[in-house]
Design a protein around this motif. Structure first.
Motif, PDB file in Angstrom:
ATOM      1  N   PHE A 170       5.525 103.633  -9.780  1.00  0.00           N
ATOM      2  CA  PHE A 170       6.833 104.291  -9.892  1.00  0.00           C
ATOM      3  C   PHE A 170       6.697 105.801  -9.762  1.00  0.00           C
ATOM      4  O   PHE A 170       7.543 106.468  -9.162  1.00  0.00           O
ATOM      5  CB  PHE A 170       7.501 103.900 -11.205  1.00  0.00           C
ATOM      6  N   ARG A 171       5.617 106.369 -10.307  1.00  0.00           N
ATOM      7  CA  ARG A 171       5.419 107.810 -10.190  1.00  0.00           C
ATOM      8  C   ARG A 171       5.149 108.211  -8.744  1.00  0.00           C
ATOM      9  O   ARG A 171       5.695 109.197  -8.247  1.00  0.00           O
ATOM     10  CB  ARG A 171       4.255 108.251 -11.082  1.00  0.00           C
ATOM     11  N   ALA A 172       4.334 107.420  -8.050  1.00  0.00           N
ATOM     12  CA  ALA A 172       3.998 107.745  -6.661  1.00  0.00           C
ATOM     13  C   ALA A 172       5.210 107.677  -5.736  1.00  0.00           C
ATOM     14  O   ALA A 172       5.271 108.377  -4.722  1.00  0.00           O
ATOM     15  CB  ALA A 172       2.912 106.799  -6.156  1.00  0.00           C
ATOM     16  N   ASN A 173       6.192 106.850  -6.103  1.00  0.00           N
ATOM     17  CA  ASN A 173       7.377 106.679  -5.260  1.00  0.00           C
ATOM     18  C   ASN A 173       8.617 107.379  -5.820  1.00  0.00           C
ATOM     19  O   ASN A 173       9.737 107.112  -5.377  1.00  0.00           O
ATOM     20  CB  ASN A 173       7.650 105.185  -5.069  1.00  0.00           C
ATOM     21  N   ASN A 174       8.376 108.293  -6.792  1.00  0.00           N
ATOM     22  CA  ASN A 174       9.460 109.095  -7.364  1.00  0.00           C
ATOM     23  C   ASN A 174      10.621 108.237  -7.858  1.00  0.00           C
ATOM     24  O   ASN A 174      11.791 108.543  -7.642  1.00  0.00           O
ATOM     25  CB  ASN A 174       9.978 110.112  -6.331  1.00  0.00           C
ATOM     26  N   MET A 175      10.270 107.151  -8.537  1.00  0.00           N
ATOM     27  CA  MET A 175      11.284 106.260  -9.101  1.00  0.00           C
ATOM     28  C   MET A 175      11.177 106.268 -10.619  1.00  0.00           C
ATOM     29  O   MET A 175      10.116 106.548 -11.183  1.00  0.00           O
ATOM     30  CB  MET A 175      11.106 104.832  -8.565  1.00  0.00           C
ATOM     31  N   LYS A 176      12.258 105.939 -11.265  1.00  0.00           N
ATOM     32  CA  LYS A 176      12.293 105.865 -12.718  1.00  0.00           C
ATOM     33  C   LYS A 176      12.434 104.402 -13.153  1.00  0.00           C
ATOM     34  O   LYS A 176      12.992 103.571 -12.429  1.00  0.00           O
ATOM     35  CB  LYS A 176      13.457 106.687 -13.272  1.00  0.00           C
ATOM     36  N   TYR A 177      11.914 104.131 -14.346  1.00  0.00           N
ATOM     37  CA  TYR A 177      12.045 102.776 -14.908  1.00  0.00           C
ATOM     38  C   TYR A 177      11.954 102.865 -16.416  1.00  0.00           C
ATOM     39  O   TYR A 177      11.465 103.856 -16.978  1.00  0.00           O
ATOM     40  CB  TYR A 177      10.958 101.857 -14.361  1.00  0.00           C
ATOM     41  N   THR A 178      12.415 101.825 -17.058  1.00  0.00           N
ATOM     42  CA  THR A 178      12.279 101.704 -18.504  1.00  0.00           C
ATOM     43  C   THR A 178      11.226 100.641 -18.786  1.00  0.00           C
ATOM     44  O   THR A 178      11.366  99.490 -18.355  1.00  0.00           O
ATOM     45  CB  THR A 178      13.609 101.291 -19.161  1.00  0.00           C
ATOM     46  N   GLU A 179      10.163 101.043 -19.465  1.00  0.00           N
ATOM     47  CA  GLU A 179       9.077 100.117 -19.757  1.00  0.00           C
ATOM     48  C   GLU A 179       9.355  99.365 -21.059  1.00  0.00           C
ATOM     49  O   GLU A 179       9.637  99.973 -22.093  1.00  0.00           O
ATOM     50  CB  GLU A 179       7.756 100.872 -19.885  1.00  0.00           C
ATOM     51  N   MET A 180       9.268  98.047 -20.987  1.00  0.00           N
ATOM     52  CA  MET A 180       9.388  97.214 -22.172  1.00  0.00           C
ATOM     53  C   MET A 180       8.067  96.455 -22.303  1.00  0.00           C
ATOM     54  O   MET A 180       7.825  95.475 -21.593  1.00  0.00           O
ATOM     55  CB  MET A 180      10.569  96.261 -22.041  1.00  0.00           C
ATOM     56  N   LYS A 181       7.188  96.949 -23.176  1.00  0.00           N
ATOM     57  CA  LYS A 181       5.841  96.399 -23.277  1.00  0.00           C
ATOM     58  C   LYS A 181       5.701  95.504 -24.506  1.00  0.00           C
ATOM     59  O   LYS A 181       6.323  95.730 -25.552  1.00  0.00           O
ATOM     60  CB  LYS A 181       4.806  97.517 -23.331  1.00  0.00           C
ATOM     61  N   PHE A 182       4.884  94.490 -24.351  1.00  0.00           N
ATOM     62  CA  PHE A 182       4.626  93.524 -25.412  1.00  0.00           C
ATOM     63  C   PHE A 182       3.136  93.211 -25.427  1.00  0.00           C
ATOM     64  O   PHE A 182       2.492  93.173 -24.375  1.00  0.00           O
ATOM     65  CB  PHE A 182       5.421  92.237 -25.174  1.00  0.00           C
ATOM     66  N   ASP A 183       2.596  92.993 -26.613  1.00  0.00           N
ATOM     67  CA  ASP A 183       1.166  92.723 -26.738  1.00  0.00           C
ATOM     68  C   ASP A 183       0.787  91.359 -26.180  1.00  0.00           C
ATOM     69  O   ASP A 183      -0.287  91.191 -25.603  1.00  0.00           O
ATOM     70  CB  ASP A 183       0.722  92.811 -28.200  1.00  0.00           C
ATOM     71  N   LYS A 184       1.654  90.373 -26.357  1.00  0.00           N
ATOM     72  CA  LYS A 184       1.341  89.006 -25.947  1.00  0.00           C
ATOM     73  C   LYS A 184       2.146  88.616 -24.717  1.00  0.00           C
ATOM     74  O   LYS A 184       3.341  88.923 -24.602  1.00  0.00           O
ATOM     75  CB  LYS A 184       1.613  88.022 -27.089  1.00  0.00           C
ATOM     76  N   LEU A 185       1.488  87.905 -23.815  1.00  0.00           N
ATOM     77  CA  LEU A 185       2.131  87.501 -22.570  1.00  0.00           C
ATOM     78  C   LEU A 185       3.341  86.619 -22.832  1.00  0.00           C
ATOM     79  O   LEU A 185       4.363  86.730 -22.136  1.00  0.00           O
ATOM     80  CB  LEU A 185       1.127  86.774 -21.680  1.00  0.00           C
ATOM     81  N   ASP A 186       3.258  85.740 -23.827  1.00  0.00           N
ATOM     82  CA  ASP A 186       4.398  84.872 -24.156  1.00  0.00           C
ATOM     83  C   ASP A 186       5.640  85.694 -24.475  1.00  0.00           C
ATOM     84  O   ASP A 186       6.758  85.335 -24.081  1.00  0.00           O
ATOM     85  CB  ASP A 186       4.064  83.969 -25.345  1.00  0.00           C
ATOM     86  N   ASP A 187       5.438  86.799 -25.172  1.00  0.00           N
ATOM     87  CA  ASP A 187       6.578  87.649 -25.530  1.00  0.00           C
ATOM     88  C   ASP A 187       7.136  88.371 -24.310  1.00  0.00           C
ATOM     89  O   ASP A 187       8.343  88.612 -24.223  1.00  0.00           O
ATOM     90  CB  ASP A 187       6.151  88.666 -26.597  1.00  0.00           C
ATOM     91  N   VAL A 188       6.262  88.711 -23.356  1.00  0.00           N
ATOM     92  CA  VAL A 188       6.721  89.327 -22.106  1.00  0.00           C
ATOM     93  C   VAL A 188       7.648  88.374 -21.369  1.00  0.00           C
ATOM     94  O   VAL A 188       8.747  88.745 -20.927  1.00  0.00           O
ATOM     95  CB  VAL A 188       5.516  89.686 -21.203  1.00  0.00           C
ATOM     96  N   VAL A 189       7.225  87.131 -21.260  1.00  0.00           N
ATOM     97  CA  VAL A 189       8.003  86.128 -20.521  1.00  0.00           C
ATOM     98  C   VAL A 189       9.314  85.822 -21.235  1.00  0.00           C
ATOM     99  O   VAL A 189      10.375  85.710 -20.596  1.00  0.00           O
ATOM    100  CB  VAL A 189       7.172  84.844 -20.336  1.00  0.00           C
ATOM    101  N   LYS A 190       9.264  85.697 -22.542  1.00  0.00           N
ATOM    102  CA  LYS A 190      10.487  85.408 -23.306  1.00  0.00           C
ATOM    103  C   LYS A 190      11.507  86.530 -23.147  1.00  0.00           C
ATOM    104  O   LYS A 190      12.713  86.271 -23.008  1.00  0.00           O
ATOM    105  CB  LYS A 190      10.141  85.221 -24.785  1.00  0.00           C
TER     106      LYS A 190
END
Length: 345
Positions: A170-190
């Protein structure tokens, strides 16, 4: 007094040497093969549940691409794929548990990078699967390029190369985003499935697997864009050369077998072959197995019990699986891909 001081100095020196030896053993354990043979099984760290790569059924039977590789190692050593025992590990604990000798090998969709080798004192013997990071979005977004993801809410697993690559892209392409990070993959998918974010990023192979578990898999699209190199490889401890060689050449034997047209169905016929490259692979010529500390038929054991690289790929993630991921870069070098193994000779 001099005697006391001299004795104290010697004592401190001995203590320092013992401590240094203990630290060296902790970091550089070089007896994995002997310990594995004595124990009678191979302890393999795998993903806790990733369809196509490593997933248990309701009876605890594991299947997947990474699982089959562990069974191949066990077959080479014990002539018995059931000697592979699986230890499910989160991404955040996988390298630490390998260092702590909870497992003998990681076969857990882990990206090979310079910092992981230097910072963790680990070794990635060979690339088992050439992957790259991609994006999955709801089809309703009507987006067909990652360059149109500006302003997206992106679900990502924390403390992974995936998170770093996301920021770089996103930085290389001058785009913005909101990061929603989770420790466990299951929580990412949910979070993605519940609509907390409108984009999910991970290795492309993982996205195919994760899509199967969504409430409405058909409503989601995996974009064609690949934003990183993700060479996925088994991992072993550094300076454990005997063990590293077995892990590396197990994979190379599977790739060479496919290139030579040797499969689990025709391996018995291959044993009768008079072609030099086939004879070296199956052990009817040379002492290549013994040079690894194994038997002459080490590669035969692998192919008979588990199959060649193409067989493992197709049944777990390729044409014969639910994922149906194209071979792409994982096709053999002489068929348009980059999978390439050094010769056994």
């Amino acid at each position: 007094m001099r005697t006391f001081r001299g004795g104290l100095t010697i004592g401190l020196a001995v203590a320092a040497l013992v401590a240094a030896a203990a630290i060296a053993y902790e970091r550089y354990d070089t007896r994995t093969l002997k310990r594995t043979v004595r124990r009678g099984d191979v302890l393999c760290g795998v993903n806790k549940g990733l369809p196509g790569f490593s997933i248990p059924d309701d009876k605890g039977n594991w299947t997947g691409f990474d699982v089959d590789f562990c069974r191949a190692v066990a077959s080479a050593i014990f002539d018995d794929p059931s000697k592979a025992k699986f230890v499910p590990l989160d991404a955040s604990e996988r390298f630490k548990e390998l260092q702590n000798r909870k497992v003998d090998i990681l076969s857990r969709n882990s990206t090979w990078s310079m910092s992981r080798e230097t910072n963790y004192d680990l070794y990635f013997p060979a690339v088992a699967y050439y992957d790259g990071q991609g994006f999955m979005i709801p089809r309703s977004r009507n987006i067909d390029s990652a360059l149109d993801l500006n302003g997206s809410k992106v679900c990502v697993q924390a403390n992974t190369t995936t998170q770093l690559n996301l920021a770089d892209y996103f930085r290389a392409n001058n785009m913005k985003y909101t990061e929603m990070k989770f420790d466990k993959l299951d929580d990412v998918v949910k979070a993605y499935d519940s609509g907390q974010c409108d984009t999910l990023t991970s290795d492309a192979s993982q996205l195919y697997a994760l899509r199967l578990n969504l409430s409405k898999p058909g409503d989601h699209l995996i974009l064609a864009d690949i934003i990183s190199k993700e060479p996925l490889a088994p991992v072993v401890r550094l300076r454990d050369d005997d063990w590293m060689m077995i892990v590396k050449w197990t994979l190379y034997a599977m790739i060479n077998a496919e290139e030579l047209g040797i499969t689990s169905k025709n391996i018995d016929e291959a044993l009768k072959s008079k072609k030099p490259e086939v004879m070296r692979l199956v052990g009817t010529e040379g002492s290549y197995g013994e040079d690894l500390g194994l038997t002459k038929d080490w590669a035969v054991r692998i192919i008979k019990h588990v199959g060649n690289y193409g067989e493992v790929y197709d049944r777990n993630v390729g044409a014969d699986s639910k994922l149906k991921i194209p071979r792409g870069m994982n096709q053999l070098w002489n068929a348009g891909g980059v999978q390439y193994a050094p010769p056994i000779r």
